[in-house]
Enzyme design. Structure first.
Site, mmCIF file in Angstrom:
data_model
loop_
_atom_site.group_PDB
_atom_site.id
_atom_site.type_symbol
_atom_site.label_atom_id
_atom_site.label_comp_id
_atom_site.label_asym_id
_atom_site.label_seq_id
_atom_site.Cartn_x
_atom_site.Cartn_y
_atom_site.Cartn_z
ATOM 1 N N CYS A 143 37.088 47.439 53.213
ATOM 2 C CA CYS A 143 36.042 46.711 54.279
ATOM 3 C C CYS A 143 34.991 47.508 54.415
ATOM 4 O O CYS A 143 33.818 47.115 54.945
ATOM 5 C CB CYS A 143 36.954 45.918 55.307
ATOM 6 N N HIS A 190 32.235 44.337 60.363
ATOM 7 C CA HIS A 190 32.946 43.678 59.434
ATOM 8 C C HIS A 190 33.561 42.549 59.985
ATOM 9 O O HIS A 190 34.226 42.311 61.145
ATOM 10 C CB HIS A 190 34.076 44.677 58.850
ATOM 11 N N ASN A 241 37.530 36.508 55.894
ATOM 12 C CA ASN A 241 37.323 37.915 55.595
ATOM 13 C C ASN A 241 36.866 38.129 54.409
ATOM 14 O O ASN A 241 37.662 37.987 53.352
ATOM 15 C CB ASN A 241 38.677 38.746 56.115
HETATM 16 N N1 ACO Z 1 50.220 29.481 61.445
HETATM 17 C C1 ACO Z 1 50.903 29.240 62.581
HETATM 18 N N2 ACO Z 1 51.585 29.815 63.141
HETATM 19 C C2 ACO Z 1 51.713 31.018 62.762
HETATM 20 C C3 ACO Z 1 51.152 31.635 61.594
HETATM 21 C C4 ACO Z 1 50.026 30.694 60.956
HETATM 22 N N3 ACO Z 1 49.173 31.026 60.013
HETATM 23 N N4 ACO Z 1 51.400 32.956 61.336
HETATM 24 C C5 ACO Z 1 52.105 33.299 62.272
HETATM 25 N N5 ACO Z 1 52.471 32.263 62.794
HETATM 26 C C6 ACO Z 1 53.292 32.026 64.130
HETATM 27 C C7 ACO Z 1 54.794 33.103 63.877
HETATM 28 O O1 ACO Z 1 55.652 32.535 63.196
HETATM 29 C C8 ACO Z 1 55.064 33.409 65.384
HETATM 30 O O2 ACO Z 1 55.645 32.279 65.659
HETATM 31 P P1 ACO Z 1 56.988 32.726 66.870
HETATM 32 O O3 ACO Z 1 56.306 33.120 68.185
HETATM 33 O O4 ACO Z 1 57.518 31.303 67.151
HETATM 34 O O5 ACO Z 1 57.778 33.346 66.281
HETATM 35 C C9 ACO Z 1 53.565 33.527 66.104
HETATM 36 O O6 ACO Z 1 52.767 32.801 65.422
HETATM 37 C C10 ACO Z 1 52.938 35.065 66.009
HETATM 38 O O7 ACO Z 1 53.183 35.494 65.001
HETATM 39 P P2 ACO Z 1 52.478 36.848 64.710
HETATM 40 O O8 ACO Z 1 52.928 37.173 63.117
HETATM 41 O O9 ACO Z 1 52.772 37.794 65.653
HETATM 42 O O10 ACO Z 1 51.183 36.528 64.873
HETATM 43 P P3 ACO Z 1 49.773 37.217 65.359
HETATM 44 O O11 ACO Z 1 49.494 36.950 66.693
HETATM 45 O O12 ACO Z 1 50.032 38.861 65.061
HETATM 46 O O13 ACO Z 1 48.749 36.742 64.210
HETATM 47 C C11 ACO Z 1 47.416 37.441 62.624
HETATM 48 C C12 ACO Z 1 48.761 37.021 63.082
HETATM 49 C C13 ACO Z 1 46.461 36.438 62.728
HETATM 50 C C14 ACO Z 1 47.662 37.773 60.984
HETATM 51 C C15 ACO Z 1 47.063 38.747 63.434
HETATM 52 O O14 ACO Z 1 48.041 39.627 63.282
HETATM 53 C C16 ACO Z 1 45.624 39.366 62.875
HETATM 54 O O15 ACO Z 1 44.837 39.081 62.792
HETATM 55 N N6 ACO Z 1 45.799 40.510 62.304
HETATM 56 C C17 ACO Z 1 44.895 41.592 61.749
HETATM 57 C C18 ACO Z 1 44.527 41.040 60.535
HETATM 58 C C19 ACO Z 1 43.254 41.247 59.888
HETATM 59 O O16 ACO Z 1 42.133 40.937 60.321
HETATM 60 N N7 ACO Z 1 43.561 41.888 58.462
HETATM 61 C C20 ACO Z 1 42.286 42.265 57.996
HETATM 62 C C21 ACO Z 1 41.485 43.501 58.676
HETATM 63 S S1 ACO Z 1 41.219 44.814 57.745
HETATM 64 C C22 ACO Z 1 40.598 44.261 56.733
HETATM 65 O O17 ACO Z 1 39.651 43.304 56.565
HETATM 66 C C23 ACO Z 1 40.888 44.685 55.294
#
Ligand code: ACO
Length: 326
Positions: A127, A252, A282
């Protein structure tokens, strides 16, 4: 061992000002027509529009097309905006993480489509790739080149499992292109830049050959906020600028919460930030030039504006560059 101690490889980075100037003469973008909304995802995934918007800022993403096709479309628009004939381009730099083939690179196919007979290569810095490409272009301009195409283009749908709740909500396709020219007036400048990587974090975000993207979302989030802050600060310091001197930031477009968390640490305002994430998802190396195109179309950049680009991504890699607009 902290990731900041021995494994980072920031630099050489520095102030880019030279006797030559640098002008981002024309910008273009391309998005494939097929839209995948958050509501569409709920048909096969246990998720909701509300959850995805709140956690990521994304409402929809685009699917389809080819990397070379989207790159060519964006490049044509950039050439038209610059009033530059394709045959005047001396180099094509294509930042991509999703090339059409493993071999050869995709840039030569784009050059051929444009009718250009010049150097053409792919640049893989995930990215951060388009900002790396801008800094490379500045170096080539310092060596005497006059007009270079710097493109970011991706078809991430080929690498994304749209049944995976962690990654399927994030990624989409698109392309952005910029005609980068030597500015004889020296009004426009690449004022400073910062390039870095930390290979210790390869496995928090990666894809095997022909595989799907694997991601430790929480760790990516944590690392991204840290490196954005460090890289943006380094670029501002080298340019002798403070937050108040920056007119527009084009980050980004990964996740609105990553940007907000980093901005809180940096003291940046969202009002000075260009975001297109809601409608693109993204798009990795394409995301910064896509957002730049939107900023220009909305009149957010004027001659003399100071624009900060901040990229970060798999690798991990990061890249910041500050441009004074010609
Ligand atoms: N929809 C609904 N619920 C979900 C989803 C979804 N898509 N995904 C996870 N959950 C639930 C989980 O089951 C969990 O439930 P629980 O609390 O009952 O167990 C809860 O939501 C929290 O799950 P986490 O995996 O901890 O979710 P998090 O808050 O970390 O969000 C996310 C996930 C959005 C992917 C986040 O970690 C994130 O944005 N990370 C950065 C990712 C990113 O931007 N990557 C690319 C950047 S670098 C590049 O561009 C190459």
């Amino acid at each position: 061992m902290s990731s900041e101690q021995t494994t980072d490889s920031s630099g050489p980075s520095g102030a880019g000002v030279g006797p030559w100037g640098l002008k981002l003469a024309g910008v273009g973008a391309a998005l494939p027509p097929k839209v995948l909304t958050n509501d569409d995802l709920t048909a096969w995934m246990d998720t909701s529009d509300e959850w995805i918007r709140e956690r990521t800022g994304i409402g929809e993403r685009r699917l389809g097309g080819t990397t070379s096709g989207l790159a060519t479309e964006a490049a044509r628009a950039a050439l038209e905006a610059a009033g530059t004939a394709p045959t005047d381009i001396e180099q094509v730099i294509l930042a991509t993480t999703s090339p059409d083939y493993m071999l050869p690179g995709t840039a030569p196919a784009v050059a051929r489509e444009l009718g250009i007979d010049c150097g053409a290569f792919d640049l893989q810095a995930a990215c951060s790739g388009w900002v790396y490409g801008l800094v490379v272009a500045n170096g080539l301009i310092a060596q005497g080149m006059k007009k270079i195409l710097v493109i970011g283009a991706e078809t991430l749908d080929r690498m994304t499992d749209y049944h995976d709740r962690g990654t399927g909500i994030l990624f989409g396709n698109g392309a952005g292109a910029v005609v980068v020219e030597r500015d004889e007036s020296s009004q426009g400048q690449l004022l400073s830049w910062d390039l870095g990587s930390n290979g210790q974090h390869v496995h928090i975000l990666y894809s095997e050959h022909d595989g799907k993207i694997q991601m430790d979302g929480r760790e990516v989030f944590r690392q991204a906020v840290t490196v954005i802050q460090r890289s943006a600060n380094a670029a501002m310091e080298r340019a002798g600028l403070t937050v108040d001197d920056i007119d527009l930031i084009v980050p980004h477009q990964a996740n609105i919460r990553i940007v907000e968390a980093a901005w809180k640490r940096l003291g940046f305002s969202m009002d000075k930030t260009e975001m297109v994430l809601e409608h693109t998802g993204n798009t990795s190396a394409a995301s910064i030039p896509l957002a730049l195109d939107n900023a220009i179309n909305n009149g957010r950049i004027q001659p003399g504006s100071t624009v900060l680009f901040v990229g970060f991504g798999a690798g991990m890699t990061w890249a910041s560059a500050i441009v004074r607009w010609s």
